[in-house]
Design a protein around this motif. Structure first.
Motif, short mmCIF file in Angstrom:
data_model
loop_
_atom_site.label_atom_id
_atom_site.label_comp_id
_atom_site.label_asym_id
_atom_site.label_seq_id
_atom_site.Cartn_x
_atom_site.Cartn_y
_atom_site.Cartn_z
N LEU A 9 20.58 -61.07 10.82
CA LEU A 9 21.72 -61.39 9.96
C LEU A 9 21.68 -62.78 9.34
O LEU A 9 22.55 -63.11 8.54
CB LEU A 9 23.03 -61.24 10.76
CG LEU A 9 23.29 -59.86 11.35
CD1 LEU A 9 24.51 -59.90 12.24
CD2 LEU A 9 23.44 -58.83 10.26
N GLY A 10 20.70 -63.58 9.72
CA GLY A 10 20.65 -64.96 9.27
C GLY A 10 20.71 -65.16 7.76
O GLY A 10 21.25 -66.14 7.27
N SER A 11 20.16 -64.22 7.01
CA SER A 11 20.12 -64.38 5.55
C SER A 11 21.36 -63.84 4.85
O SER A 11 21.50 -64.00 3.65
CB SER A 11 18.87 -63.69 5.00
OG SER A 11 18.94 -62.30 5.25
N PHE A 12 22.25 -63.19 5.58
CA PHE A 12 23.46 -62.63 4.97
C PHE A 12 24.60 -63.65 5.08
O PHE A 12 25.02 -63.98 6.19
CB PHE A 12 23.89 -61.32 5.65
CG PHE A 12 22.91 -60.21 5.47
CD1 PHE A 12 22.86 -59.50 4.28
CD2 PHE A 12 22.05 -59.85 6.49
CE1 PHE A 12 21.95 -58.46 4.11
CE2 PHE A 12 21.14 -58.82 6.33
CZ PHE A 12 21.09 -58.12 5.13
N GLY A 13 25.12 -64.10 3.96
CA GLY A 13 26.25 -65.02 3.97
C GLY A 13 27.49 -64.34 4.53
O GLY A 13 27.74 -63.17 4.27
N GLY A 14 28.26 -65.06 5.34
CA GLY A 14 29.50 -64.53 5.89
C GLY A 14 29.31 -63.66 7.11
O GLY A 14 30.28 -63.10 7.62
N SER A 15 28.07 -63.53 7.60
CA SER A 15 27.84 -62.68 8.76
C SER A 15 28.13 -63.43 10.06
O SER A 15 28.02 -64.66 10.12
CB SER A 15 26.41 -62.15 8.78
OG SER A 15 25.50 -63.22 8.93
N TYR A 16 28.55 -62.70 11.07
CA TYR A 16 28.80 -63.27 12.39
C TYR A 16 28.56 -62.21 13.46
O TYR A 16 28.50 -61.03 13.17
CB TYR A 16 30.22 -63.83 12.49
CG TYR A 16 31.30 -62.78 12.35
CD1 TYR A 16 31.82 -62.14 13.47
CD2 TYR A 16 31.79 -62.43 11.09
CE1 TYR A 16 32.80 -61.17 13.33
CE2 TYR A 16 32.78 -61.47 10.96
CZ TYR A 16 33.28 -60.83 12.09
OH TYR A 16 34.25 -59.88 11.95
#
Length: 153
Positions: A9-16
């Motif tokens: 998920l590191g490249s997806f903005g807003g992911s947690y």
């Protein structure tokens, strides 16, 4: 799991993501006849444009230490404590935003298996059978064995 989610998920903005464990996965001191339970909650989400979408997986596992058994692996033969486990859970999607909330159960999860632990070595074998039913149906069986070990004193 943190490293896995960071990679995925590191490249997806807003992911947690968040992983919570309530209980013990493997006690430090376990003997034949012991039993215990653990609940693992994994939340993976993304917030974008005022919408919070999260996938929540809750797994409840019951463990039972059966007793010592002789186990042969590619790394050798061991006297190992067999621990049986039974897991049930569900995967739910929750989407919240703009004053609305939607909750949808995606899947039910069932798994069972055994792990064998040898003193001073750790896990030497694991066998698991699992099924997922719901949005996608899946059956999976796995077997892992210790292939080599090196002890130094």
């Amino acid at each position: 799991l943190d490293a896995f989610f960071a990679d995925v998920l590191g490249s997806f903005g807003g992911s947690y993501w968040d992983v919570e464990v309530d209980g013990t996965m493997l006690p430090a001191d376990v003997s034949a006849g012991d039993s215990w339970q653990a609940v693992v909650t994994i939340t993976v989400g993304m917030q974008q444009s005022g919408v919070d979408s999260k996938n929540i997986i809750v797994l409840t596992s019951d463990f039972n230490a059966v007793g010592d058994e002789q186990v042969s692996t590619p790394a050798g033969a061991f006297t190992a404590l067999r621990i049986d486990h039974q897991t049930s859970g569900e995967n739910t999607l929750v989407v919240e935003g703009d004053g609305a909330s939607i909750t949808q159960q995606l899947a039910l999860i069932e798994a069972s298996g055994s792990d064998w632990y040898a003193p001073c070595i750790g896990k030497v074998r694991a066998e698991t059978s699992s099924s997922v039913t719901g949005i996608a149906d899946m059956q999976h069986e796995s077997r892992e064995e210790l292939t080599s070990v090196s002890l130094s004193y």
